[in-house]
Design an enzyme around this catalytic site. Sequence first.
Site, PDB file in Angstrom:
ATOM      1  N   LYS A  74       0.852  -1.198   0.000  1.00 36.34           N
ATOM      2  CA  LYS A  74       0.000   0.000   0.000  1.00 36.34           C
ATOM      3  C   LYS A  74       0.881   1.239   0.000  1.00 36.34           C
ATOM      4  O   LYS A  74       1.954   1.249   0.617  1.00 36.34           O
ATOM      5  CB  LYS A  74      -0.857   0.035   1.285  1.00 36.34           C
ATOM      6  CG  LYS A  74      -2.049   0.947   1.191  1.00 36.34           C
ATOM      7  CD  LYS A  74      -3.175   0.267   0.443  1.00 36.34           C
ATOM      8  CE  LYS A  74      -4.320   1.191   0.125  1.00 36.34           C
ATOM      9  NZ  LYS A  74      -5.353   0.497  -0.658  1.00 36.34           N
ATOM     10  N   GLY A 178     -26.811   1.139  -3.046  1.00 33.70           N
ATOM     11  CA  GLY A 178     -25.758   1.891  -3.741  1.00 33.70           C
ATOM     12  C   GLY A 178     -25.761   1.613  -5.225  1.00 33.70           C
ATOM     13  O   GLY A 178     -25.414   0.510  -5.656  1.00 33.70           O
ATOM     14  N   GLY A 180     -23.917   3.133  -7.716  1.00 28.44           N
ATOM     15  CA  GLY A 180     -22.808   3.888  -8.294  1.00 28.44           C
ATOM     16  C   GLY A 180     -22.191   3.144  -9.461  1.00 28.44           C
ATOM     17  O   GLY A 180     -22.861   2.372 -10.153  1.00 28.44           O
ATOM     18  N   VAL A 182     -20.171   0.617  -9.687  1.00 29.43           N
ATOM     19  CA  VAL A 182     -20.276  -0.837  -9.618  1.00 29.43           C
ATOM     20  C   VAL A 182     -21.745  -1.245  -9.474  1.00 29.43           C
ATOM     21  O   VAL A 182     -22.222  -2.130 -10.191  1.00 29.43           O
ATOM     22  CB  VAL A 182     -19.463  -1.404  -8.420  1.00 29.43           C
ATOM     23  CG1 VAL A 182     -19.601  -2.922  -8.362  1.00 29.43           C
ATOM     24  CG2 VAL A 182     -17.995  -1.010  -8.518  1.00 29.43           C
TER      25      VAL A 182
HETATM   26  N1  LIG Z   1     -14.968   0.558  -8.389  1.00 28.69           N
HETATM   27  C1  LIG Z   1     -14.368  -0.618  -8.166  1.00 28.69           C
HETATM   28  O1  LIG Z   1     -13.834  -1.266  -9.065  1.00 28.69           O
HETATM   29  C2  LIG Z   1     -14.357  -1.183  -6.757  1.00 28.69           C
HETATM   30  C3  LIG Z   1     -13.489  -2.241  -6.460  1.00 28.69           C
HETATM   31  C4  LIG Z   1     -13.511  -2.798  -5.177  1.00 28.69           C
HETATM   32  C5  LIG Z   1     -14.382  -2.286  -4.224  1.00 28.69           C
HETATM   33  N2  LIG Z   1     -15.203  -1.234  -4.541  1.00 28.69           N
HETATM   34  C6  LIG Z   1     -16.091  -0.717  -3.487  1.00 28.69           C
HETATM   35  O2  LIG Z   1     -17.444  -0.801  -3.930  1.00 28.69           O
HETATM   36  C7  LIG Z   1     -18.194   0.289  -3.410  1.00 28.69           C
HETATM   37  C8  LIG Z   1     -18.840   1.060  -4.557  1.00 28.69           C
HETATM   38  O3  LIG Z   1     -17.834   1.525  -5.425  1.00 28.69           O
HETATM   39  P1  LIG Z   1     -18.188   2.462  -6.661  1.00 28.69           P
HETATM   40  O4  LIG Z   1     -16.943   2.563  -7.465  1.00 28.69           O
HETATM   41  O5  LIG Z   1     -19.444   1.997  -7.298  1.00 28.69           O
HETATM   42  O6  LIG Z   1     -18.456   3.843  -5.908  1.00 28.69           O
HETATM   43  P2  LIG Z   1     -19.363   5.068  -6.399  1.00 28.69           P
HETATM   44  O7  LIG Z   1     -18.912   6.239  -5.598  1.00 28.69           O
HETATM   45  O8  LIG Z   1     -19.409   5.159  -7.877  1.00 28.69           O
HETATM   46  O9  LIG Z   1     -20.842   4.647  -5.924  1.00 28.69           O
HETATM   47  C9  LIG Z   1     -21.268   4.644  -4.599  1.00 28.69           C
HETATM   48  C10 LIG Z   1     -22.781   4.904  -4.635  1.00 28.69           C
HETATM   49  O10 LIG Z   1     -23.294   4.705  -3.307  1.00 28.69           O
HETATM   50  C11 LIG Z   1     -24.201   5.762  -3.022  1.00 28.69           C
HETATM   51  N3  LIG Z   1     -24.264   5.889  -1.561  1.00 28.69           N
HETATM   52  C12 LIG Z   1     -23.392   6.498  -0.734  1.00 28.69           C
HETATM   53  N4  LIG Z   1     -23.797   6.378   0.539  1.00 28.69           N
HETATM   54  C13 LIG Z   1     -24.949   5.678   0.514  1.00 28.69           C
HETATM   55  C14 LIG Z   1     -25.839   5.218   1.512  1.00 28.69           C
HETATM   56  N5  LIG Z   1     -25.633   5.468   2.801  1.00 28.69           N
HETATM   57  N6  LIG Z   1     -26.929   4.518   1.109  1.00 28.69           N
HETATM   58  C15 LIG Z   1     -27.156   4.257  -0.189  1.00 28.69           C
HETATM   59  N7  LIG Z   1     -26.329   4.668  -1.180  1.00 28.69           N
HETATM   60  C16 LIG Z   1     -25.258   5.373  -0.835  1.00 28.69           C
HETATM   61  C17 LIG Z   1     -23.640   6.963  -3.748  1.00 28.69           C
HETATM   62  O11 LIG Z   1     -24.642   7.953  -3.962  1.00 28.69           O
HETATM   63  C18 LIG Z   1     -23.157   6.322  -5.058  1.00 28.69           C
HETATM   64  O12 LIG Z   1     -24.178   6.273  -6.031  1.00 28.69           O
HETATM   65  C19 LIG Z   1     -17.216   1.123  -2.579  1.00 28.69           C
HETATM   66  O13 LIG Z   1     -17.266   0.686  -1.246  1.00 28.69           O
HETATM   67  C20 LIG Z   1     -15.870   0.756  -3.191  1.00 28.69           C
HETATM   68  O14 LIG Z   1     -14.820   0.938  -2.261  1.00 28.69           O
HETATM   69  C21 LIG Z   1     -15.219  -0.690  -5.781  1.00 28.69           C
END
Ligand SMILES: NC(=O)c1ccc[n+]([C@@H]2O[C@H](COP(=O)([O-])OP(=O)(O)OC[C@H]3O[C@@H](n4cnc5c(N)ncnc54)[C@H](O)[C@@H]3O)[C@@H](O)[C@H]2O)c1
Length: 353
Positions: A74, A178, A180, A182
Amino acid sequence: MSTLDHEQVLIRTGPRSGLPVIVAVHSSKLGQAVGGCRLWRYADWRDGLTDALRLSAAMTAKCAVAGLANGGGKTVVAIPPGAELDAAMRRALLDDVADTIASLDGAYATGPDVGTTPEDMAVIGERTPHVFCKPIQHGGSGDSSPATASGTLAALRAVSQRLHGTRALTGVRLSLVGLGSVGLRLARLLAEEGADLLVSDIDHAKQAASEELGATWASPEQALTSDVDILVPAALGGILTEDVVPRLRCAAIAGPANNQLATPTVADLLHRRGIVWVPDYVVSAGGVIHALTMELHHQPPDDARERVEAIEHTVAGLLDTAEHQQVTPAQAATELARLRLNASPSNSRPASS
Ligand SMILES: NC(=O)c1ccc[n+]([C@@H]2O[C@H](COP(=O)([O-])OP(=O)(O)OC[C@H]3O[C@@H](n4cnc5c(N)ncnc54)[C@H](O)[C@@H]3O)[C@@H](O)[C@H]2O)c1
């Protein structure tokens, strides 16, 4: 006094930025250590060091359980409170990070994390090849969200198999918290498969997408505690607290959100309630598997896809082990990581307890 569990930790003041750059290499027993570069504000740089030590160890377990020939590392750049990060300063610290990683001669490669983007990886890539998740136009594998969503789908198939005896998700009731990068991709994959979807997001603008998918829209609180087969956390971490556990009405929980458990003991509480919780670091490994397979191991996209889909077998194996050994899937995952690390031919150090 506790001993250092890490192979090496490099802490330097970036010559250009003047900021503390910390690179922790936890383990390279299985191969090059990997882990994202976190740019975060800390009251004290030592708090950044604590994060780097903890998160690099977590990456070792993540890679080992995912079956990757990589260890955990990290990078943390500890930004002091109130420090301004304009474009020139950002460039300076990314160059400092790149030189620090280059000085490790390939022991560690970095990728995006909180506070950094794929574009930042392209900047780091100008000074060192030991970087992944660069944008496609810079020779990288691009956005990791599609692979993270595919890997989560694979994990959900294994959970469905465990709950209903079939890996098909048609008609399975899922609650997704959520929508977002993913979450929305995953919701589309699940809708295509005919799953019965309840979705939520704090951002109400996401409701339109939910309607397009034919999903039922709910508030995050309703989605969390609704009567479904599988709860899929796909927002922020810490969603599973000791207070929430008694109110849950799902049979299983598996989602990509990082650090879902507010405290590690919540895994035991879930187990006692008979709720199957698949560790988030296993479910969410698709993105890193895809990027490393293509960018560091130079394998074709089909191989990367296959390895992401293999998350289904990993999760199925963990659920079987957990059942046979009467342990939680979290404990089964920790044990699998330990076995893989100790079985490594390059294992020259005594096993840590
Ligand atoms: N992007 C990746 O490839 C990846 C890889 C490993 C882990 N993750 C994890 O997956 C999760 C989502 O990642 P992402 O890239 O889609 O993030 P993102 O920021 O694109 O999406 C997160 C979504 O969650 C919503 N949100 C936030 N707080 C909330 C709540 N309390 N209740 C309901 N919705 C809420 C936000 O409005 C947003 O739409 C994160 O925890 C991230 O660390 C992502």
